[in-house]
Design a protein around this motif. Structure first.
Motif, PDB file in Angstrom:
ATOM      1  N   VAL A   1       1.079  -0.524  -0.106  1.00 58.72           N
ATOM      2  CA  VAL A   1      -0.055  -0.269   0.532  1.00 58.72           C
ATOM      3  C   VAL A   1       1.577   0.938   0.259  1.00 58.72           C
ATOM      4  O   VAL A   1       2.292   1.454   0.995  1.00 58.72           O
ATOM      5  CB  VAL A   1      -1.168   0.282   1.134  1.00 58.72           C
ATOM      6  N   GLU A   2       0.902   2.048  -0.933  1.00 58.37           N
ATOM      7  CA  GLU A   2       1.269   3.616  -1.321  1.00 58.37           C
ATOM      8  C   GLU A   2       0.471   4.324  -1.594  1.00 58.37           C
ATOM      9  O   GLU A   2      -0.320   4.932  -1.614  1.00 58.37           O
ATOM     10  CB  GLU A   2       1.808   3.352  -2.364  1.00 58.37           C
ATOM     11  N   ILE A   3       0.995   5.446   0.363  1.00 55.01           N
ATOM     12  CA  ILE A   3      -0.122   6.842  -0.254  1.00 55.01           C
ATOM     13  C   ILE A   3       0.707   7.826  -0.330  1.00 55.01           C
ATOM     14  O   ILE A   3       1.769   8.180   0.290  1.00 55.01           O
ATOM     15  CB  ILE A   3      -0.733   6.719   0.964  1.00 55.01           C
ATOM     16  N   GLU A   4       0.151   8.579  -1.685  1.00 51.54           N
ATOM     17  CA  GLU A   4       1.425   9.474  -1.527  1.00 51.54           C
ATOM     18  C   GLU A   4       0.680  11.037  -2.660  1.00 51.54           C
ATOM     19  O   GLU A   4      -0.189  10.197  -3.164  1.00 51.54           O
ATOM     20  CB  GLU A   4       2.873   8.702  -2.636  1.00 51.54           C
ATOM     21  N   ASP A   5       0.939  11.876  -2.310  1.00 53.46           N
ATOM     22  CA  ASP A   5      -0.227  13.123  -2.862  1.00 53.46           C
ATOM     23  C   ASP A   5      -0.726  12.646  -2.884  1.00 53.46           C
ATOM     24  O   ASP A   5      -1.833  13.268  -3.465  1.00 53.46           O
ATOM     25  CB  ASP A   5       0.715  13.254  -4.308  1.00 53.46           C
ATOM     26  N   GLY A   6      -1.883  12.269  -2.330  1.00 58.68           N
ATOM     27  CA  GLY A   6      -3.411  12.686  -0.857  1.00 58.68           C
ATOM     28  C   GLY A   6      -3.980  11.288  -2.516  1.00 58.68           C
ATOM     29  O   GLY A   6      -4.901  11.332  -2.744  1.00 58.68           O
ATOM     30  N   GLU A   7      -2.984  10.598  -3.020  1.00 58.52           N
ATOM     31  CA  GLU A   7      -3.712   9.734  -4.036  1.00 58.52           C
ATOM     32  C   GLU A   7      -2.922   8.172  -2.910  1.00 58.52           C
ATOM     33  O   GLU A   7      -2.467   8.208  -2.045  1.00 58.52           O
ATOM     34  CB  GLU A   7      -3.265   9.452  -5.475  1.00 58.52           C
ATOM     35  N   MET A   8      -4.256   6.629  -3.123  1.00 53.61           N
ATOM     36  CA  MET A   8      -3.845   5.281  -2.409  1.00 53.61           C
ATOM     37  C   MET A   8      -3.560   4.928  -3.436  1.00 53.61           C
ATOM     38  O   MET A   8      -4.511   4.550  -4.387  1.00 53.61           O
ATOM     39  CB  MET A   8      -4.423   4.890  -1.310  1.00 53.61           C
ATOM     40  N   GLU A   9      -2.551   3.739  -3.706  1.00 62.18           N
ATOM     41  CA  GLU A   9      -2.217   2.591  -4.239  1.00 62.18           C
ATOM     42  C   GLU A   9      -1.537   1.255  -3.498  1.00 62.18           C
ATOM     43  O   GLU A   9      -0.550   1.690  -3.003  1.00 62.18           O
ATOM     44  CB  GLU A   9      -1.282   3.269  -6.015  1.00 62.18           C
ATOM     45  N   ILE A  10      -2.247   0.063  -3.959  1.00 64.32           N
ATOM     46  CA  ILE A  10      -2.660  -1.028  -3.402  1.00 64.32           C
ATOM     47  C   ILE A  10      -1.793  -1.717  -4.393  1.00 64.32           C
ATOM     48  O   ILE A  10      -2.863  -2.799  -5.731  1.00 64.32           O
ATOM     49  CB  ILE A  10      -3.537  -1.161  -3.156  1.00 64.32           C
ATOM     50  N   ASP A  11      -1.038  -2.053  -4.462  1.00 63.50           N
ATOM     51  CA  ASP A  11      -0.219  -3.587  -5.409  1.00 63.50           C
ATOM     52  C   ASP A  11      -0.248  -4.785  -4.918  1.00 63.50           C
ATOM     53  O   ASP A  11       0.231  -5.129  -3.365  1.00 63.50           O
ATOM     54  CB  ASP A  11       1.385  -3.580  -5.841  1.00 63.50           C
ATOM     55  N   ILE A  12      -0.835  -5.635  -5.876  1.00 66.81           N
ATOM     56  CA  ILE A  12      -0.855  -7.339  -5.068  1.00 66.81           C
ATOM     57  C   ILE A  12       0.349  -7.700  -6.426  1.00 66.81           C
ATOM     58  O   ILE A  12       0.187  -7.956  -6.689  1.00 66.81           O
ATOM     59  CB  ILE A  12      -2.061  -7.426  -5.277  1.00 66.81           C
ATOM     60  N   HIS A  13       0.914  -8.938  -4.822  1.00 64.85           N
ATOM     61  CA  HIS A  13       1.912  -9.360  -5.673  1.00 64.85           C
ATOM     62  C   HIS A  13       1.783 -11.490  -5.636  1.00 64.85           C
ATOM     63  O   HIS A  13       1.514 -11.195  -4.529  1.00 64.85           O
ATOM     64  CB  HIS A  13       3.473  -9.636  -5.300  1.00 64.85           C
ATOM     65  N   ARG A  14       1.301 -11.793  -6.535  1.00 64.37           N
ATOM     66  CA  ARG A  14       1.120 -13.246  -6.542  1.00 64.37           C
ATOM     67  C   ARG A  14       2.284 -14.068  -6.588  1.00 64.37           C
ATOM     68  O   ARG A  14       3.379 -14.057  -7.176  1.00 64.37           O
ATOM     69  CB  ARG A  14       0.216 -13.477  -7.070  1.00 64.37           C
ATOM     70  N   ARG A  15       2.146 -15.142  -6.287  1.00 67.90           N
ATOM     71  CA  ARG A  15       3.133 -16.744  -6.214  1.00 67.90           C
ATOM     72  C   ARG A  15       2.710 -16.745  -8.210  1.00 67.90           C
ATOM     73  O   ARG A  15       2.099 -16.531  -8.318  1.00 67.90           O
ATOM     74  CB  ARG A  15       2.958 -17.527  -5.487  1.00 67.90           C
ATOM     75  N   ASP A  16       4.014 -17.037  -9.347  1.00 65.62           N
ATOM     76  CA  ASP A  16       4.059 -17.149 -10.300  1.00 65.62           C
ATOM     77  C   ASP A  16       3.050 -18.784 -10.410  1.00 65.62           C
ATOM     78  O   ASP A  16       3.454 -19.978  -9.364  1.00 65.62           O
ATOM     79  CB  ASP A  16       4.847 -17.892 -10.445  1.00 65.62           C
ATOM     80  N   GLU A  17       2.066 -19.013 -10.991  1.00 67.87           N
ATOM     81  CA  GLU A  17       1.250 -20.246 -11.091  1.00 67.87           C
ATOM     82  C   GLU A  17       2.280 -21.346 -12.156  1.00 67.87           C
ATOM     83  O   GLU A  17       2.236 -20.296 -12.778  1.00 67.87           O
ATOM     84  CB  GLU A  17       0.216 -20.147 -11.747  1.00 67.87           C
ATOM     85  N   ASP A  18       2.622 -22.468 -11.751  1.00 70.52           N
ATOM     86  CA  ASP A  18       3.171 -23.220 -12.196  1.00 70.52           C
ATOM     87  C   ASP A  18       2.587 -23.481 -14.118  1.00 70.52           C
ATOM     88  O   ASP A  18       1.080 -23.650 -13.420  1.00 70.52           O
ATOM     89  CB  ASP A  18       3.274 -24.663 -12.143  1.00 70.52           C
ATOM     90  N   PRO A  19       3.128 -24.031 -15.338  1.00 71.42           N
ATOM     91  CA  PRO A  19       2.132 -23.880 -15.932  1.00 71.42           C
ATOM     92  C   PRO A  19       1.486 -25.241 -16.472  1.00 71.42           C
ATOM     93  O   PRO A  19       0.051 -24.942 -16.840  1.00 71.42           O
ATOM     94  CB  PRO A  19       2.921 -23.706 -17.524  1.00 71.42           C
ATOM     95  N   ALA A  20       1.502 -26.390 -15.544  1.00 69.05           N
ATOM     96  CA  ALA A  20       1.297 -27.277 -15.816  1.00 69.05           C
ATOM     97  C   ALA A  20       0.074 -27.071 -15.062  1.00 69.05           C
ATOM     98  O   ALA A  20      -1.575 -27.598 -15.137  1.00 69.05           O
ATOM     99  CB  ALA A  20       1.815 -28.730 -15.117  1.00 69.05           C
ATOM    100  N   ASP A  21      -0.626 -26.529 -13.597  1.00 72.38           N
ATOM    101  CA  ASP A  21      -0.664 -26.202 -12.550  1.00 72.38           C
ATOM    102  C   ASP A  21      -2.288 -25.351 -13.332  1.00 72.38           C
ATOM    103  O   ASP A  21      -3.556 -25.257 -13.520  1.00 72.38           O
ATOM    104  CB  ASP A  21      -0.738 -25.714 -11.586  1.00 72.38           C
ATOM    105  N   ARG A  22      -1.487 -23.699 -14.450  1.00 74.40           N
ATOM    106  CA  ARG A  22      -2.324 -23.259 -14.995  1.00 74.40           C
ATOM    107  C   ARG A  22      -3.151 -23.508 -15.986  1.00 74.40           C
ATOM    108  O   ARG A  22      -4.620 -23.582 -16.365  1.00 74.40           O
ATOM    109  CB  ARG A  22      -1.419 -22.251 -15.836  1.00 74.40           C
ATOM    110  N   PHE A  23      -2.974 -25.001 -16.948  1.00 76.90           N
ATOM    111  CA  PHE A  23      -3.980 -25.916 -17.651  1.00 76.90           C
ATOM    112  C   PHE A  23      -4.695 -26.013 -17.185  1.00 76.90           C
ATOM    113  O   PHE A  23      -5.904 -26.354 -17.496  1.00 76.90           O
ATOM    114  CB  PHE A  23      -2.593 -26.475 -18.399  1.00 76.90           C
ATOM    115  N   THR A  24      -4.157 -27.054 -15.913  1.00 78.05           N
ATOM    116  CA  THR A  24      -5.123 -28.208 -14.897  1.00 78.05           C
ATOM    117  C   THR A  24      -6.241 -27.342 -14.963  1.00 78.05           C
ATOM    118  O   THR A  24      -7.526 -26.894 -14.783  1.00 78.05           O
ATOM    119  CB  THR A  24      -4.868 -28.794 -14.107  1.00 78.05           C
TER     120      THR A  24
END
Length: 113
Positions: A84-107
């Motif tokens: 969560v970043e708050i700067e100059d009257g704005e708030m920004e939220i960044d979500i970082h997800r674990r990479d999904e294995d290509p085989a799991d993504r296909f499944t």
């Protein structure tokens, strides 16, 4: 991420059961019954939170086969970090997800058909 999505994400993270599910499934994938025991919650409560976390792609599921032929799902946390970043009257939220294995993504894509 829209403001509505940010509000929804913060509401999810404010929920103690949703946080417990994310914490427990960050250690190892587990089924809903195990999550109910570890989170000290009823299975319906766990399933509602799983649905909510899944809607926001914060959990991934895999179908497992019991030796007796029954199927069940295990869940693993995809959420790695929220910034969560708050700067100059704005708030920004960044979500970082674990990479999904290509085989799991296909499944996952196949199961969603």
């Amino acid at each position: 991420m829209t403001e509505d999505e940010e509000v929804e994400l913060l509401a999810i993270l404010d929920d103690e059961y949703a946080r417990s599910i994310l914490i427990e499934t960050s250690k190892e994938p587990m089924g809903a019954e195990t999550l109910a025991e570890r989170c000290d919650a009823s299975p319906p409560t766990i399933y509602r939170r799983i649905d909510r976390l899944d809607e926001h792609d914060l959990l991934e599921s895999q179908q497992q086969l019991d030796p007796d032929g029954h199927h069940y799902k295990t869940y693993a946390a995809r959420l790695e970090r929220v910034a969560v970043e708050i700067e100059d009257g704005e708030m920004e939220i960044d979500i970082h997800r674990r990479d999904e294995d290509p085989a799991d993504r296909f499944t996952r894509l196949y199961e969603e058909l």
